[in-house]
Design an enzyme around this catalytic site. Structure first.
Site, PDB file in Angstrom:
ATOM      1  N   VAL A  12      47.887  67.996 134.248  1.00 39.17           N
ATOM      2  CA  VAL A  12      48.273  69.361 134.610  1.00 39.17           C
ATOM      3  C   VAL A  12      49.337  69.341 135.707  1.00 39.17           C
ATOM      4  O   VAL A  12      50.377  69.999 135.602  1.00 39.17           O
ATOM      5  CB  VAL A  12      47.032  70.163 135.065  1.00 39.17           C
ATOM      6  CG1 VAL A  12      47.443  71.532 135.593  1.00 39.17           C
ATOM      7  CG2 VAL A  12      46.051  70.304 133.912  1.00 39.17           C
ATOM      8  N   THR A 122      40.872  73.961 136.938  1.00 36.90           N
ATOM      9  CA  THR A 122      39.862  74.867 136.387  1.00 36.90           C
ATOM     10  C   THR A 122      38.668  74.875 137.321  1.00 36.90           C
ATOM     11  O   THR A 122      37.987  73.866 137.482  1.00 36.90           O
ATOM     12  CB  THR A 122      39.445  74.413 134.981  1.00 36.90           C
ATOM     13  OG1 THR A 122      40.618  74.421 134.183  1.00 36.90           O
ATOM     14  CG2 THR A 122      38.414  75.337 134.380  1.00 36.90           C
ATOM     15  N   LYS A 200      40.088  81.833 132.090  1.00 36.97           N
ATOM     16  CA  LYS A 200      40.228  80.426 131.707  1.00 36.97           C
ATOM     17  C   LYS A 200      38.975  79.925 130.981  1.00 36.97           C
ATOM     18  O   LYS A 200      39.039  79.328 129.899  1.00 36.97           O
ATOM     19  CB  LYS A 200      40.512  79.581 132.954  1.00 36.97           C
ATOM     20  CG  LYS A 200      40.436  78.093 132.742  1.00 36.97           C
ATOM     21  CD  LYS A 200      41.525  77.599 131.809  1.00 36.97           C
ATOM     22  CE  LYS A 200      41.252  76.214 131.288  1.00 36.97           C
ATOM     23  NZ  LYS A 200      42.210  75.233 131.624  1.00 36.97           N
ATOM     24  N   ASN A 204      38.575  78.949 126.774  1.00 31.99           N
ATOM     25  CA  ASN A 204      38.127  77.656 126.246  1.00 31.99           C
ATOM     26  C   ASN A 204      36.805  77.784 125.489  1.00 31.99           C
ATOM     27  O   ASN A 204      36.615  77.162 124.442  1.00 31.99           O
ATOM     28  CB  ASN A 204      37.998  76.632 127.377  1.00 31.99           C
ATOM     29  CG  ASN A 204      39.308  75.893 127.611  1.00 31.99           C
ATOM     30  OD1 ASN A 204      40.273  76.081 126.870  1.00 31.99           O
ATOM     31  ND2 ASN A 204      39.357  75.066 128.631  1.00 31.99           N
ATOM     32  N   GLY A 249      36.460  69.606 111.484  1.00 31.63           N
ATOM     33  CA  GLY A 249      36.661  68.250 111.975  1.00 31.63           C
ATOM     34  C   GLY A 249      35.354  67.555 112.255  1.00 31.63           C
ATOM     35  O   GLY A 249      34.269  68.071 111.921  1.00 31.63           O
ATOM     36  N   GLY A 253      36.354  67.870 121.013  1.00 31.67           N
ATOM     37  CA  GLY A 253      36.184  67.060 122.219  1.00 31.67           C
ATOM     38  C   GLY A 253      37.337  67.275 123.168  1.00 31.67           C
ATOM     39  O   GLY A 253      37.943  68.343 123.189  1.00 31.67           O
ATOM     40  N   CYS A 256      38.495  69.047 128.321  1.00 30.84           N
ATOM     41  CA  CYS A 256      38.224  70.422 128.788  1.00 30.84           C
ATOM     42  C   CYS A 256      37.034  71.105 128.131  1.00 30.84           C
ATOM     43  O   CYS A 256      36.187  71.681 128.819  1.00 30.84           O
ATOM     44  CB  CYS A 256      39.458  71.294 128.552  1.00 30.84           C
ATOM     45  SG  CYS A 256      40.814  70.850 129.623  1.00 30.84           S
ATOM     46  N   LYS A 317      42.106  63.619 119.678  1.00 36.77           N
ATOM     47  CA  LYS A 317      42.929  64.278 118.663  1.00 36.77           C
ATOM     48  C   LYS A 317      44.216  63.462 118.573  1.00 36.77           C
ATOM     49  O   LYS A 317      44.401  62.520 119.363  1.00 36.77           O
ATOM     50  CB  LYS A 317      43.221  65.734 119.040  1.00 36.77           C
ATOM     51  CG  LYS A 317      44.038  65.880 120.318  1.00 36.77           C
ATOM     52  CD  LYS A 317      44.383  67.341 120.586  1.00 36.77           C
ATOM     53  CE  LYS A 317      45.283  67.445 121.810  1.00 36.77           C
ATOM     54  NZ  LYS A 317      45.673  68.805 122.120  1.00 36.77           N
TER      55      LYS A 317
HETATM   56  C1  UDX Z   1      42.249  72.617 125.249  1.00 36.63           C
HETATM   57  C2  UDX Z   1      42.795  74.052 125.172  1.00 36.63           C
HETATM   58  O1  UDX Z   1      43.395  74.264 123.890  1.00 36.63           O
HETATM   59  C3  UDX Z   1      43.787  74.304 126.277  1.00 36.63           C
HETATM   60  O2  UDX Z   1      44.252  75.637 126.233  1.00 36.63           O
HETATM   61  C4  UDX Z   1      43.087  74.038 127.623  1.00 36.63           C
HETATM   62  O3  UDX Z   1      43.946  74.255 128.694  1.00 36.63           O
HETATM   63  C5  UDX Z   1      42.546  72.609 127.642  1.00 36.63           C
HETATM   64  O4  UDX Z   1      41.674  72.404 126.525  1.00 36.63           O
HETATM   65  P1  UDX Z   1      43.097  70.183 124.571  1.00 36.63           P
HETATM   66  O5  UDX Z   1      41.808  69.671 125.136  1.00 36.63           O
HETATM   67  O6  UDX Z   1      44.349  69.463 124.891  1.00 36.63           O
HETATM   68  O7  UDX Z   1      43.316  71.715 125.002  1.00 36.63           O
HETATM   69  O8  UDX Z   1      42.911  70.131 122.994  1.00 36.63           O
HETATM   70  P2  UDX Z   1      42.953  71.147 121.757  1.00 36.63           P
HETATM   71  O9  UDX Z   1      44.216  70.970 121.024  1.00 36.63           O
HETATM   72  O10 UDX Z   1      42.569  72.522 122.138  1.00 36.63           O
HETATM   73  O11 UDX Z   1      41.782  70.490 120.870  1.00 36.63           O
HETATM   74  C6  UDX Z   1      40.451  70.375 121.367  1.00 36.63           C
HETATM   75  C7  UDX Z   1      39.560  69.736 120.324  1.00 36.63           C
HETATM   76  O12 UDX Z   1      39.398  70.595 119.210  1.00 36.63           O
HETATM   77  C8  UDX Z   1      40.076  68.414 119.765  1.00 36.63           C
HETATM   78  O13 UDX Z   1      39.004  67.511 119.604  1.00 36.63           O
HETATM   79  C9  UDX Z   1      40.669  68.816 118.430  1.00 36.63           C
HETATM   80  O14 UDX Z   1      40.701  67.777 117.491  1.00 36.63           O
HETATM   81  C10 UDX Z   1      39.708  69.910 118.001  1.00 36.63           C
HETATM   82  N1  UDX Z   1      40.300  70.876 117.052  1.00 36.63           N
HETATM   83  C11 UDX Z   1      41.344  71.656 117.432  1.00 36.63           C
HETATM   84  C12 UDX Z   1      39.745  71.009 115.785  1.00 36.63           C
HETATM   85  O15 UDX Z   1      38.777  70.308 115.440  1.00 36.63           O
HETATM   86  N2  UDX Z   1      40.284  71.932 114.943  1.00 36.63           N
HETATM   87  C13 UDX Z   1      41.324  72.733 115.282  1.00 36.63           C
HETATM   88  O16 UDX Z   1      41.746  73.569 114.443  1.00 36.63           O
HETATM   89  C14 UDX Z   1      41.879  72.586 116.559  1.00 36.63           C
END
Ligand code: UDX
Length: 426
Positions: A12, A122, A200, A204, A249, A253, A256, A317
């Site tokens: 961040v 956060t 926030k 999430n 999926g 994970g 956050c 991811k």
């Molecule tokens: C997340 C929030 O999106 C972001 O706004 C916040 O500030 C931090 O947390 P991030 O942890 O980087 O961001 O990942 P994100 O792209 O949101 O994916 C989170 C998880 O959800 C991953 O494991 C991803 O694989 C899963 N996911 C996401 C799915 O299984 N399906 C989807 O359609 C989208």
């Protein structure tokens, strides 16, 4: 141009620093890690994050971005100071504020007169007050400005945000913080600190809820013979639902969602509300790890004891090298606990490193990771996997079972090559 200090150069802080420099502000970033500060001053980024290196180089070249050791050294000239330090999960699930408090204590005396301190970490609702208490500086305003950055696209998310949220009781301070983003013309929501902090957590938790809902519907689809991917296209066209964030999926994970969901449960309890819905969202996610493990066990003939499982993807991811709270690792731990041997490939993991169980055999080639395996499990959606020819895998793999935890592979092509392809929700 505003003089800014950023405390903490994690995902961040570093993204915030380089992006504000890109927008023309004068930015000093501070970290406690001497080596990291030296590397950043040389333009070296140690995380996988699209465009971060490019904007870091730009800021260093233009001279409006630099890195120093220690928070106090960074803030003396700053008009606005951003706290971007970690808020790890404490023992009871609540967010641990000790880094925020320590950073606040370090800058308290060094802050310029009438500086503004912004919380980007956060933090639990009410933390703006905690920072005010530690600072003991009546001339300094404390503002909440939560981040909504996704790893892998953090720079784009910063420069093209859906919205910027600013929470402060003092309107002038809120407007000064919002003005930092003027060049990108975002939607700005100015509100009180408690609402900004709640936005926030609510965002999430809502996103995690959406994903657990999708995975629950996927389980139903398997029982009734429906295809979850088509179901999601079908509901996504409804503007009230929206078509994004609907991919099924192996479970969600990352650094956050788990931490913030559990922190919100704690906040809810303290506020006198039993948030059963969110507890259910977390439980559905844990069940999803079990469900995917079961699919792999079935592919291995009913028992994982002594079976060799090839795993494609270790990060939480694609397009990140982050292993924190990775569904892939959660599933691997279940496979190992049931006696399986696990061999894995991930484009960002060249050898065993912290976060990867020591018993996993890491391969540096996507096909060799499947050699002699009974089952192939696809757990992260890297493009490398999509484009790997099933015939190449068939040539080295022992079994003919693929568990596609991301519905990523071309099912017809894999079936044509002789594989049983089991996805999620279809
Ligand atoms: C997340 C929030 O999106 C972001 O706004 C916040 O500030 C931090 O947390 P991030 O942890 O980087 O961001 O990942 P994100 O792209 O949101 O994916 C989170 C998880 O959800 C991953 O494991 C991803 O694989 C899963 N996911 C996401 C799915 O299984 N399906 C989807 O359609 C989208």
């Amino acid at each position: 141009m505003t003089r800014l200090a950023i405390i903490g150069t994690g995902y961040v802080g570093l993204t915030t620093g380089v992006c504000f420099a890109h927008l023309g502000h004068d930015v000093v970033c501070a970290d406690v890690d001497v080596d990291k500060v030296a590397r950043l001053n040389r333009g070296e980024v140690s995380i996988v994050e699209h465009r971060l290196d490019e904007l870091l180089a730009e800021g260093l070249r233009k001279g409006n971005l630099r890195f120093v050791v220690g928070a106090a050294a960074a803030v003396t000239d700053a008009e606005i100071v951003f706290l971007c330090v970690p808020t790890p999960q404490g023992e009871d699930g609540s967010a641990d504020l000790s880094y925020v408090e320590a950073a606040s204590a370090q800058i308290a005396k060094a802050l310029a007169y009438e500086a503004i301190v912004v919380n980007k970490s956060t933090v639990p609702v009410g933390s703006t007050r905690v920072v005010e208490r530690v600072l003991q500086r009546p001339d300094v305003r404390v503002v909440s400005n939560p981040e909504f950055l996704r790893e892998g696209s953090a720079v784009d998310d910063f420069l093209k945000p859906d919205r910027v949220v600013v929470g402060c009781e003092d309107n002038a301070a809120a407007v000064a913080v919002a003005a930092l983003y003027d060049a990108i013309r975002p939607h700005v929501i100015i509100t009180d600190p408690a609402s900004a902090e709640t936005i926030k957590y609510a965002a999430n938790a809502f996103l995690a809820t959406k994903l657990s809902f999708v995975n629950a519907i996927a389980a139903i689809c398997e029982g009734v013979g429906a295809d979850v991917d088509d179901v999601m296209v079908g509901i996504g066209y409804d503007k009230r639902i929206g078509s994004e964030f609907l991919r099924p999926g192996p479970g969600w994970g990352g650094s956050c969602f788990g931490k913030d969901s559990r922190a919100l449960l704690n906040i809810a309890t303290n506020a006198g509300y039993r948030f059963d819905l969110l507890s259910g969202v977390i439980a559905v996610n844990d069940e999803q790890f079990d469900r995917v493990t079961d699919k792999i066990r079935v592919g291995a003939g009913g028992s994982l004891k002594g079976a060799t499982i090839a795993v494609w993807g270790l990060t939480f991811k694609a397009r990140t090298d982050d292993l924190r709270d990775s569904p892939s690792i959660s599933i691997i731990n279940r496979l190992l606990a049931q006696g399986a041997r696990v061999q894995a490939f991930d484009p960002t993991v060249a050898a065993i490193k912290p976060g990867v169980p020591a018993d996993v055999v890491i391969h540096e080639n996507v096909v060799s990771a499947t050699a002699d395996a009974d089952v192939l499990a696809v757990l992260t959606e890297w493009d490398d996997f999509r484009w790997t020819a099933p015939a190449d895998v068939a040539a080295v793999m022992k079994g003919r079972h693929v568990v596609d935890g991301r519905n990523l592979l071309d099912r017809a092509a894999w079936q044509h090559a002789g594989f049983t392809h089991v996805g999620i929700g279809r």
